[in-house]
Structure formats: C-alpha cells, structure tokens
Design a protein around this motif. Structure first.
Motif, PDB file in Angstrom:
ATOM      1  N   VAL A 210       0.860  -1.184   0.000  1.00  0.00           N
ATOM      2  CA  VAL A 210       0.000   0.000   0.000  1.00  0.00           C
ATOM      3  C   VAL A 210       0.890   1.225   0.000  1.00  0.00           C
ATOM      4  O   VAL A 210       1.740   1.382   0.882  1.00  0.00           O
ATOM      5  CB  VAL A 210      -0.950   0.022   1.215  1.00  0.00           C
ATOM      6  CG1 VAL A 210      -1.700   1.360   1.270  1.00  0.00           C
ATOM      7  CG2 VAL A 210      -1.942  -1.123   1.145  1.00  0.00           C
ATOM      8  N   ALA A 211       0.722   2.072  -1.005  1.00  0.00           N
ATOM      9  CA  ALA A 211       1.555   3.262  -1.146  1.00  0.00           C
ATOM     10  C   ALA A 211       0.704   4.517  -1.039  1.00  0.00           C
ATOM     11  O   ALA A 211      -0.390   4.593  -1.608  1.00  0.00           O
ATOM     12  CB  ALA A 211       2.284   3.244  -2.489  1.00  0.00           C
ATOM     13  N   GLU A 212       1.203   5.498  -0.304  1.00  0.00           N
ATOM     14  CA  GLU A 212       0.572   6.816  -0.276  1.00  0.00           C
ATOM     15  C   GLU A 212       1.100   7.603  -1.461  1.00  0.00           C
ATOM     16  O   GLU A 212       2.302   7.843  -1.570  1.00  0.00           O
ATOM     17  CB  GLU A 212       0.903   7.545   1.031  1.00  0.00           C
ATOM     18  CG  GLU A 212       0.245   8.900   1.150  1.00  0.00           C
ATOM     19  CD  GLU A 212       0.547   9.591   2.465  1.00  0.00           C
ATOM     20  OE1 GLU A 212       0.426  10.831   2.535  1.00  0.00           O
ATOM     21  OE2 GLU A 212       0.902   8.886   3.439  1.00  0.00           O
ATOM     22  N   LEU A 213       0.204   7.958  -2.365  1.00  0.00           N
ATOM     23  CA  LEU A 213       0.630   8.549  -3.632  1.00  0.00           C
ATOM     24  C   LEU A 213      -0.233   9.760  -3.951  1.00  0.00           C
ATOM     25  O   LEU A 213      -1.430   9.633  -4.210  1.00  0.00           O
ATOM     26  CB  LEU A 213       0.515   7.508  -4.753  1.00  0.00           C
ATOM     27  CG  LEU A 213       1.413   7.656  -5.977  1.00  0.00           C
ATOM     28  CD1 LEU A 213       2.882   7.590  -5.593  1.00  0.00           C
ATOM     29  CD2 LEU A 213       1.089   6.585  -7.000  1.00  0.00           C
ATOM     30  N   SER A 217       2.525  15.402  -6.874  1.00  0.00           N
ATOM     31  CA  SER A 217       3.841  15.611  -6.256  1.00  0.00           C
ATOM     32  C   SER A 217       4.636  14.309  -6.130  1.00  0.00           C
ATOM     33  O   SER A 217       5.328  14.086  -5.143  1.00  0.00           O
ATOM     34  CB  SER A 217       3.670  16.254  -4.873  1.00  0.00           C
ATOM     35  OG  SER A 217       2.861  15.440  -4.033  1.00  0.00           O
ATOM     36  N   VAL A 218       4.506  13.446  -7.112  1.00  0.00           N
ATOM     37  CA  VAL A 218       5.269  12.189  -7.106  1.00  0.00           C
ATOM     38  C   VAL A 218       6.723  12.487  -7.451  1.00  0.00           C
ATOM     39  O   VAL A 218       7.012  13.207  -8.413  1.00  0.00           O
ATOM     40  CB  VAL A 218       4.671  11.191  -8.115  1.00  0.00           C
ATOM     41  CG1 VAL A 218       5.516   9.920  -8.174  1.00  0.00           C
ATOM     42  CG2 VAL A 218       3.234  10.850  -7.730  1.00  0.00           C
ATOM     43  N   THR A 219       7.641  11.946  -6.671  1.00  0.00           N
ATOM     44  CA  THR A 219       9.063  12.209  -6.871  1.00  0.00           C
ATOM     45  C   THR A 219       9.677  11.205  -7.837  1.00  0.00           C
ATOM     46  O   THR A 219       9.121  10.130  -8.087  1.00  0.00           O
ATOM     47  CB  THR A 219       9.822  12.143  -5.540  1.00  0.00           C
ATOM     48  OG1 THR A 219       9.769  10.782  -5.047  1.00  0.00           O
ATOM     49  CG2 THR A 219       9.196  13.074  -4.507  1.00  0.00           C
ATOM     50  N   GLU A 220      10.837  11.576  -8.370  1.00  0.00           N
ATOM     51  CA  GLU A 220      11.553  10.664  -9.255  1.00  0.00           C
ATOM     52  C   GLU A 220      11.923   9.374  -8.524  1.00  0.00           C
ATOM     53  O   GLU A 220      11.885   8.288  -9.102  1.00  0.00           O
ATOM     54  CB  GLU A 220      12.816  11.353  -9.765  1.00  0.00           C
ATOM     55  CG  GLU A 220      13.560  10.567 -10.839  1.00  0.00           C
ATOM     56  CD  GLU A 220      12.799  10.473 -12.144  1.00  0.00           C
ATOM     57  OE1 GLU A 220      13.078   9.540 -12.927  1.00  0.00           O
ATOM     58  OE2 GLU A 220      11.920  11.335 -12.396  1.00  0.00           O
ATOM     59  N   ALA A 245      -3.385  16.499 -13.041  1.00  0.00           N
ATOM     60  CA  ALA A 245      -2.409  15.773 -12.226  1.00  0.00           C
ATOM     61  C   ALA A 245      -2.328  14.305 -12.642  1.00  0.00           C
ATOM     62  O   ALA A 245      -1.242  13.711 -12.688  1.00  0.00           O
ATOM     63  CB  ALA A 245      -2.770  15.884 -10.747  1.00  0.00           C
ATOM     64  N   LEU A 246      -3.490  13.701 -12.970  1.00  0.00           N
ATOM     65  CA  LEU A 246      -3.511  12.304 -13.404  1.00  0.00           C
ATOM     66  C   LEU A 246      -2.760  12.130 -14.714  1.00  0.00           C
ATOM     67  O   LEU A 246      -1.912  11.234 -14.848  1.00  0.00           O
ATOM     68  CB  LEU A 246      -4.957  11.830 -13.544  1.00  0.00           C
ATOM     69  CG  LEU A 246      -5.170  10.443 -14.147  1.00  0.00           C
ATOM     70  CD1 LEU A 246      -4.481   9.377 -13.321  1.00  0.00           C
ATOM     71  CD2 LEU A 246      -6.678  10.145 -14.285  1.00  0.00           C
ATOM     72  N   VAL A 247      -3.051  12.976 -15.695  1.00  0.00           N
ATOM     73  CA  VAL A 247      -2.389  12.878 -16.993  1.00  0.00           C
ATOM     74  C   VAL A 247      -0.890  13.164 -16.843  1.00  0.00           C
ATOM     75  O   VAL A 247      -0.053  12.497 -17.459  1.00  0.00           O
ATOM     76  CB  VAL A 247      -3.035  13.849 -17.999  1.00  0.00           C
ATOM     77  CG1 VAL A 247      -2.247  13.868 -19.313  1.00  0.00           C
ATOM     78  CG2 VAL A 247      -4.481  13.440 -18.265  1.00  0.00           C
ATOM     79  N   GLN A 252       4.809  11.066 -16.622  1.00  0.00           N
ATOM     80  CA  GLN A 252       6.036  10.781 -15.882  1.00  0.00           C
ATOM     81  C   GLN A 252       6.412   9.310 -15.983  1.00  0.00           C
ATOM     82  O   GLN A 252       7.595   8.971 -16.097  1.00  0.00           O
ATOM     83  CB  GLN A 252       5.872  11.178 -14.412  1.00  0.00           C
ATOM     84  CG  GLN A 252       5.900  12.680 -14.157  1.00  0.00           C
ATOM     85  CD  GLN A 252       5.735  12.980 -12.679  1.00  0.00           C
ATOM     86  OE1 GLN A 252       4.629  13.081 -12.154  1.00  0.00           O
ATOM     87  NE2 GLN A 252       6.856  13.122 -11.998  1.00  0.00           N
ATOM     88  N   PHE A 253       5.423   8.438 -15.939  1.00  0.00           N
ATOM     89  CA  PHE A 253       5.716   7.011 -16.062  1.00  0.00           C
ATOM     90  C   PHE A 253       6.275   6.676 -17.447  1.00  0.00           C
ATOM     91  O   PHE A 253       7.106   5.776 -17.586  1.00  0.00           O
ATOM     92  CB  PHE A 253       4.463   6.179 -15.789  1.00  0.00           C
ATOM     93  CG  PHE A 253       4.213   5.919 -14.337  1.00  0.00           C
ATOM     94  CD1 PHE A 253       5.054   5.106 -13.600  1.00  0.00           C
ATOM     95  CD2 PHE A 253       3.135   6.513 -13.693  1.00  0.00           C
ATOM     96  CE1 PHE A 253       4.824   4.873 -12.248  1.00  0.00           C
ATOM     97  CE2 PHE A 253       2.898   6.295 -12.347  1.00  0.00           C
ATOM     98  CZ  PHE A 253       3.743   5.474 -11.615  1.00  0.00           C
ATOM     99  N   SER A 254       5.828   7.410 -18.449  1.00  0.00           N
ATOM    100  CA  SER A 254       6.311   7.129 -19.803  1.00  0.00           C
ATOM    101  C   SER A 254       7.754   7.577 -20.005  1.00  0.00           C
ATOM    102  O   SER A 254       8.454   7.045 -20.865  1.00  0.00           O
ATOM    103  CB  SER A 254       5.408   7.819 -20.831  1.00  0.00           C
ATOM    104  OG  SER A 254       5.558   9.219 -20.776  1.00  0.00           O
TER     105      SER A 254
END
Length: 317
Positions: A210-213, A217-220, A245-247, A252-254
C-alpha cells in the motif's frame, strides 16, 4: 435499490434453486454475513421483500423469516457495514465500507460501479496481470485490487491512494481478505534485471503493498521504486481539477522507464458528466497519450447494477 432487471435476474438464477425455509441461512444469516454483517437497512429491506413475495404466493407462513426480521428491526444503523462479492472459483471478497457515499471528507470509502466493471474485465483477461507488477491508482477501499490478487496471480500488486482514512480502511480490507502487507521498511520495490525475472513462475501469493501517492507531487525516487508493468484505475475521472495531475503522472511514467517497455494502462470510468470525460480525453491527446475504448464485455460475476455508461480506456504512454 437495485433496478427491476437485477431483481428478475436474481429471482431466475437463485430463488428457484433454493428451498425458501433455508434461504435466510444461505444469505443474510450465512456464517460469513453473521460475522461480517451487511447494513441493518439492507437486511431489513431484503427480509421484508422476501416475506412479501412468500405471502403473495399464499404459501404457509414461515416462522424463520419473521424471527429473522424481528431480530433486525430494533438494530441500530452503523456508519459502516460489510459487503461480500463472490468470485467464480468460490472465493469471496469481503469489504468494510461506509454506508454513506460521502463520509469523513471523501468519496473513497465505498465501492463504485467502475471498480466492479474493471474487476469483471480483469477476471476475463487474467493474462494481462499474471506474474506482473500492477499499480492501481486511487484504490479506494480495495475491491478491484483484492479481486485481481485472488484470481489473476500478479507478481506484485501496489495499491495506492492519498486520503489518510481511505488508506487506513484499505489496509484493513486487504488484511481481512487474507493478504499480508509488506512491512513499511520493505515497501521499496527494486528493479530486477531481465535475467532475474521468473517469467514462468506461478505467483499464488503476490507481494502486496500500500503506497501513499499524491499524483501532483510524485518524486523521481518514487517513480523508480514503483516501475509497474500495468497501471489500472477505476472511477478517477470525476473532477476536472484532478485530471491534469492524473495525466501528468502518466506522462512521468512514460519518461522514467529508460530502456524498459512502458506500462500498459487501463482506466475504467463511469461517465456521469460527459464534459469532464471529454476533458480527460482532450488532455490525453494534448499530452500525446494515445487511447482506445475497450469493447464492452458482459457482466456475469458481480450481481449489480452496472451503468451502461461505464467504459474502459486503454492508454498508450
């Protein structure tokens, strides 16, 4: 309340196969429902309707039905209840949920239609999750992820959300369904080289995290730790203010994958406001993220009112 079509499906599929005298003990008085009770209001409505149907058939009165209803009539309504969802292999997903759509400042303490829809699709497409690392955005109280963990054999499943009360309830539901959470200190997922991957392994017990996300403001460091093969989400496209923020997070994942294949992405949405949904699609286009609608599938597992305007988008990031 369920619609008339749902009621007819229930009567055709279940009622003819059961003796009415034993019916309460197969439903609301089943040991599982006694240990983890449904809402008092639902149980009262269920038994009242069952008694009406029995009486309309001019059949002999059944004391068992009236006794069961009498035991519930004076029961106080709680702010939380349990719900049970049967899976094809006979297992059950049991969740503690809020009885109110909005409680404690969030809508994340109930199971929404798109979560059921996405779980049904996952059950029909287990190869998309088998032996893979799955990240779920906006997991809520955990229905979709728990169903996937019980049926699709992922290698690692990362539930994520941001609201502190939702995260607390999510953890409780995961443990309630027999999964052991990774210790806090061990919740960093390290990349494995291709040579270390056990592609053919049968992961009956996935690593559950379980991650708090917070999307904006997700970091590298967080991105490098997550590294999912599959990203899913249900009912996260409901507020224009969070779409950016979702897009942005998907972008960032890409770009954080280096030479790794980008994750597959599936987003299930109930289209309540077409303008909000079209804004999401426009933001995807602007960000250069391709998308296509996955053909509608039939719902046979979860007996529920699935809205006809629930869709699943596959994104190409």
């Amino acid at each position: 309340m369920a619609g008339p079509e749902l009621g007819l499906r229930f009567q055709r599929c279940f009622l003819p196969a059961r003796q009415l005298r034993s019916f309460p003990w197969l439903t609301i008085l089943h040991p599982l429902c006694v240990k983890y009770p449904l809402s008092a209001r639902y149980r009262r409505c269920f038994l009242t309707e069952l008694i009406k149907k029995h009486e309309s058939a001019t059949a002999e009165p059944l004391d068992e039905l009236y006794d069961a209803l009498a035991a519930i009539l004076n029961e106080e309504e709680s702010t939380h209840c349990y719900k049970h969802y049967l899976l094809p292999a006979g297992e059950c997903v049991t969740l503690s949920e809020s009885v109110a759509v909005i409680s404690e400042g969030t809508t994340g303490l109930v199971t929404w239609e798109a979560a059921l829809h996405l779980a049904e699709w996952a059950l029909q497409n287990p190869s998309s999750f088998r032996n893979r690392t799955v990240l779920e955005l906006g997991s809520g109280i955990g229905f979709t992820g728990i169903a996937i963990c019980k049926t699709c054999n992922p290698k690692t499943y990362i539930f994520s959300d941001y609201h502190h009360r939702v995260l607390q309830q999510l953890k409780e539901n995961i443990c309630l369904n027999g999964f052991v959470l990774e210790p806090e200190a061990a919740q960093q997922i390290h990349l494995e080289s291709e040579g270390q991957k056990a592609e053919g392994a049968n992961h009956q017990n996935p690593k559950v995290i379980v991650a708090e996300l917070e999307w904006g403001s997700v970091t590298e460091k967080q991105l490098l730790a997550l590294q999912p093969d599959v990203i899913i989400a249900a009912d996260v496209v409901y507020d224009p203010e969070i779409i950016g923020a979702l897009v942005g997070l998907l972008q960032q994942f890409s770009t954080s994958r280096a030479d790794r294949k980008p994750p597959e992405v599936y987003i299930a949405s109930t289209v309540r406001n077409p303008d909000t949904y079209h804004l999401f699609q426009a933001q995807l286009d602007k960000a250069g993220i391709g998308w296509q609608i996955i053909p509608a599938h039939s719902n046979h597992v979860f007996l529920c009112d699935v809205q006809p305007n629930v869709t699943i988008l596959q994104l190409f990031i």
